[in-house]
Design an enzyme around this catalytic site. Structure first.
Site, PDB file in Angstrom:
ATOM      1  CB  SER A   1      -0.962  -0.033   1.199  1.00 12.25           C
ATOM      2  OG  SER A   1      -1.949   0.951   1.092  1.00 12.25           O
TER       3      SER A   1
ATOM      4  CG  HIS B   1      -5.472  -0.325  -1.904  1.00 14.13           C
ATOM      5  ND1 HIS B   1      -5.775  -1.397  -1.080  1.00 14.13           N
ATOM      6  CD2 HIS B   1      -4.559   0.413  -1.216  1.00 14.13           C
ATOM      7  CE1 HIS B   1      -5.083  -1.303   0.044  1.00 14.13           C
ATOM      8  NE2 HIS B   1      -4.326  -0.212  -0.021  1.00 14.13           N
TER       9      HIS B   1
ATOM     10  CD  GLU C   1      -7.799  -4.078  -1.952  1.00 12.75           C
ATOM     11  OE1 GLU C   1      -8.503  -5.087  -1.692  1.00 12.75           O
ATOM     12  OE2 GLU C   1      -8.109  -2.924  -1.603  1.00 12.75           O
TER      13      GLU C   1
END
Length: 278
Positions: free
Chosen positions: A130, A172, A199
């Site tokens: 992330s 994401h 993801e």
């Protein structure tokens, strides 16, 4: 003979931590398997104790005996001798999610920053998920709108930690509809490839070659051959026109030659041929 830099394991967020943990297992394997010494850096998150404890539990469950966490809440801590020692002892270093600007703000230009680059150059595995993925590049996306058409105003950029040159990374990716903002980013930085990582999906980068692993896919946006762009004529809130952009969709089993800007449809076959020719 110069040593080869260690692999980068760049994760699109929400990696599996309760099931097979394939991405995290691969990260550990690259750093020595059962002999790996894992350092989890929680600087990106405002909940370092909770996030650190979660990763300690996960890495221990998949067989890592030596796993430690390191947090930085102020720049003085990033210049401490004890921090440098932890980095020097690790074979795998993993950045958690959170806010990528916290990483550059607290680590950029410090002794820890230099030690991380030295560790990578001598072969230590660097991973990040992330926010810890976005900061890997020399220019990073720090914020932006999702699920909208490309416009200059929908993406904010800043310098990253410079572990991977020539790319801009978003995470994401499919789950949050971020194609528009990645297109906006590469329209403004066409010399960079855009990497959109889903993801529970990761890219392993070694010697400018990218391999895809995980449940989703990686979208690679290449604006190097754009034949037309109205970027120099539109206001920041107006829609971008881009012609000739290349988009590659790469699930597990595929790869990409970053320097040549060419996809590898079958990574194992490509690797086998490369080994035969060497």
């Amino acid at each position: 003979m110069a040593s080869q830099s260690g692999p980068l394991v760049i994760v699109g967020g929400a990696e599996d931590k309760t099931g097979e943990c394939r991405i995290l297992r691969r990260f550990v394997e690259l750093g020595g398997g059962k002999h790996a010494r894992v350092l989890v850096i929680t600087v990106a998150t405002k909940l370092p104790v909770e996030v650190g404890a979660e990763y300690i539990d996960v890495f221990q469950r998949i067989g890592v005996e030596d796993v430690r966490t390191f947090d930085v809440s102020h720049r003085d801590a990033a210049n401490a001798a004890s921090a440098i020692q932890m980095i020097e002892q690790a074979t795998c270093i993993y950045f958690t999610g959170g806010d990528q600007l916290r990483i550059t703000k607290l680590l950029g230009g410090t002794r820890v920053d230099a030690a991380l680059h030295e560790a990578h150059h001598r072969g230590v595995v660097l991973g990040g998920t992330s926010a810890g993925a976005s900061m890997m590049s020399s220019t990073m996306i720090v914020d932006g709108q999702a699920e909208t058409n490309p416009r200059p105003s929908i993406v904010d950029m800043a310098p990253g930690m410079e572990f991977l040159d020539g790319c801009v990374i978003d995470q994401h990716f499919a789950q949050r509809g971020r194609l528009g903002r990645l297109l906006s980013a590469v329209a403004q930085y066409p010399h960079h490839l855009g990497l959109g990582i889903d993801e529970d999906t990761a890219v392993i980068v070694r010697d400018h070659v990218l391999q895809v692993i995980g449940r989703g896919a990686v979208s690679i946006v290449d604006a190097g051959k754009v034949s037309y762009s109205n970027l120099d004529r539109v206001r920041r809130d107006e829609s971008l026109a881009l012609c000739g952009v290349q988009l590659h969709m790469l699930p597990e089993g595929c790869g990409f030659l970053l320097r040549d800007r060419k996809p590898i449809p079958d990574f194992e076959q490509w690797l086998h041929r490369k080994e035969l020719s060497s």
